[in-house]
Design a protein around this motif. Structure first.
Motif, PDB file in Angstrom:
ATOM      1  N   GLU A   1      45.057  40.416  45.133  1.00 30.82           N
ATOM      2  CA  GLU A   1      45.107  41.691  44.420  1.00 30.82           C
ATOM      3  C   GLU A   1      45.571  41.526  42.985  1.00 30.82           C
ATOM      4  O   GLU A   1      45.013  42.131  42.054  1.00 30.82           O
ATOM      5  N   GLU A   2      46.584  40.674  42.780  1.00 31.90           N
ATOM      6  CA  GLU A   2      47.121  40.468  41.429  1.00 31.90           C
ATOM      7  C   GLU A   2      46.069  39.892  40.491  1.00 31.90           C
ATOM      8  O   GLU A   2      46.030  40.224  39.300  1.00 31.90           O
ATOM      9  N   HIS A   3      45.213  39.020  41.011  1.00 32.64           N
ATOM     10  CA  HIS A   3      44.202  38.373  40.175  1.00 32.64           C
ATOM     11  C   HIS A   3      42.866  39.117  40.231  1.00 32.64           C
ATOM     12  O   HIS A   3      41.842  38.578  39.796  1.00 32.64           O
ATOM     13  N   GLU A   4      42.899  40.325  40.791  1.00 34.73           N
ATOM     14  CA  GLU A   4      41.763  41.238  40.764  1.00 34.73           C
ATOM     15  C   GLU A   4      40.472  40.588  41.280  1.00 34.73           C
ATOM     16  O   GLU A   4      39.414  40.660  40.654  1.00 34.73           O
TER      17      GLU A   4
ATOM     18  N   ALA B   1      37.389  40.445  43.511  1.00 34.17           N
ATOM     19  CA  ALA B   1      36.528  41.434  44.151  1.00 34.17           C
ATOM     20  C   ALA B   1      35.596  40.778  45.164  1.00 34.17           C
ATOM     21  O   ALA B   1      35.314  39.571  45.089  1.00 34.17           O
TER      22      ALA B   1
ATOM     23  N   ARG C   1      37.537  45.938  45.523  1.00 32.13           N
ATOM     24  CA  ARG C   1      38.743  45.191  45.884  1.00 32.13           C
ATOM     25  C   ARG C   1      39.492  45.921  46.997  1.00 32.13           C
ATOM     26  O   ARG C   1      40.712  45.989  47.012  1.00 32.13           O
TER      27      ARG C   1
END
Length: 490
Positions: free
Chosen positions: A145-148, A150, A157
């Motif tokens: 999630e932090e590094h987005e 997808a 995401r």
């Protein structure tokens, strides 16, 4: 040609010329399962022969076995596969697709490196390895999630939590489902070697250090199935377990690390395409591990692993079976002990045959522009090492009449006792050359009208496309010298 196009062209080439087919294709296929066609089976067998000869034939202290796919269920409990053979999986709620969490993060690390963000890549890799080592599944989701990151399919995401997913296939053994025993399709071939350690040692009078080699099928319920035959649910391994005295394992680990890379480069592959990758997170059984990685069109990926497995496997089987798995070493004279009894340590070399097959095809494939002036011409060629080539030579009568086919058949019948050959009399001689280039045949032998008079033929070489006139009686030696295993093994 860019790397993506190269990979697509090789996949298309493999199907068109009978190397690899999608399994059950007429029923729309079965995901991550492939069949090897008529030429693929030959190439695959030649790769196996090269490995077997270099491991067993060239080493007096290594022997081969062929253990069963079905094994006692307690073996997989002892090995740790029942409780620990898991991958951290995450689902995208929108696409309904499932992914390995560590592979999503590894792909983001590779992207950072490609974009020159080396510090960011190093930091993410360190955080990922720490989470994997501590089996901190929530932290893996946090990193995604932090590094987005997808979903490649939905582009969203919207992720589930990370969960462990066991990769073993199970089935029932027995005539009736009720009361039958649950058994597993083996996820690796190594355990068949370990449980036969004493059988081989005693019947073969083997002295430590010695090895046991095996080639065989393994099965893993891979959720991430992609990159053609790179990751499959049914695959083949070529493994060797080398048994050594405790305390000498690092010496032998370094020996096999060097020896195995030499095996790969002996085929003529550019050494720059290989690299070592040391494991940062060691498996529960290992005290050292390294991957030999090859630069595929989609990046460096493991093709072979070398692991120092300590005495974990034999000790586990000793504990679970109640049978001693010790080696009686008359040469060891410890203080107070005239003879040594110990559980040997193990160095493992494990290579994926299917990955080696893909590596071989990719490395050999070439599209050449042969145009001269206004005359357009090209060819697709597989520059396979002659010892690996599925077909060693093609016998071609110049025409289908005037006794040329009969003469060609006479030559073929003599040579096919030693070599795998093809007979081809269809189309022009140029088209026939192109067909043989595309499947990697080192020699094309043309029988013409002069052959009937002086017993000579034209031999055409795949790589240089040069032709020479030779006597029929010389063909066996010319072909034999080029395709001999001596050219690699020596």
């Amino acid at each position: 040609m860019n790397k993506d196009d190269l990979f697509k062209n090789v996949i298309s080439h493999a199907k068109e010329y009978g190397f690899v087919f999608q399994s059950s294709e007429i029923y729309d296929g079965l995901s991550a399962v492939y069949d090897y066609g008529q030429l693929g089976a030959e190439l695959k067998n030649n790769i196996k022969t090269y490995w077997w000869k270099s491991m067993v034939q060239m080493n007096e202290n290594i022997v081969g076995i062929d253990s069963a796919i079905f094994m006692h269920p307690k073996i997989w409990k002892a090995s740790g596969h029942v409780d620990g053979f898991n991958d951290p999986m995450i689902d995208n709620k929108d696409s309904k697709k499932r992914y390995r969490a560590d592979q999503l993060l590894e792909e983001r690390i590779a992207k950072y490196e490609k974009d020159g963000k080396t510090d960011k890549a190093a930091a993410l890799e360190e955080q990922m390895n720490e989470a994997l080592k501590s089996e901190n599944l929530p932290q893996l989701k946090v990193l995604i999630e932090e590094h987005e990151i997808a979903c490649p399919v939905s582009g969203t995401r919207n992720w589930t939590d990370v969960r462990q997913f066991n990769l073993m296939f199970s089935t029932q053994m027995g005539a009736m489902a009720e009361g039958s025993d649950e058994v597993y399709l083996r996820p690796e071939t190594a355990q068949g070697i370990f449980v036969n350690f004493l059988n081989v040692q005693k019947s073969g009078r083997m002295k430590i250090p010695f090895g046991i080699a095996q080639i065989g099928k393994a099965f893993r319920n891979e959720v991430i199935a992609r990159q053609f035959i790179m990751r499959m649910r049914e695959f083949e391994q070529m493994e060797m377990q080398f048994f050594v005295r405790p305390g000498t394992e690092m010496e032998w680990y370094n020996y096999w690390k060097q020896a195995r890379l030499k095996w790969h480069t002996a085929l003529g592959t550019d050494p720059a395409k290989y690299r070592y990758h040391d494991h940062t997170k060691l498996a529960h059984y290992a005290n050292a591990a390294v991957d030999i990685e090859f630069e595929f069109p989609f990046g460096f990926k493991e093709v072979e692993g070398i692991h120092s497995r300590t005495d974990f496997d034999l000790s586990q089987h000793q504990n679970f079976s109640g049978k001693k798995m010790q080696y009686f070493d008359p040469e060891l004279n410890e203080e107070g002990k005239p003879y040594g009894n110990y559980v040997p340590y193990v160095i493992e070399t494990s290579i994926g045959l299917d990955r080696m097959f893909l590596l071989t095809i990719l490395n050999a494939y070439e599209e050449q522009d042969l145009s001269e002036g206004d005359k357009k011409d090209s060819r697709s060629v597989l520059r396979l090492h002659p010892a690996l080539a599925p077909v060693k030579a093609a016998i071609m009568p110049l025409t289908k009449k005037d006794g040329l086919p009969e003469k060609a058949r006479e030559i073929m019948n003599k040579l096919k006792l030693d070599f795998n050959l093809q007979y081809d009399e269809k189309d022009s001689i140029g088209k026939r050359y192109r067909r043989q280039d595309a499947i990697g045949t080192p020699f094309c032998i043309t029988v013409d009208y002069d052959s009937l008079q002086d017993n000579t033929v034209t031999i055409r070489h795949r790589d240089s496309m040069q032709q020479e006139r030779v006597a029929v009686d010389q063909l066996e030696k010319i072909i034999g010298d080029l395709v001999s295993w001596k050219n690699i093994l020596s």
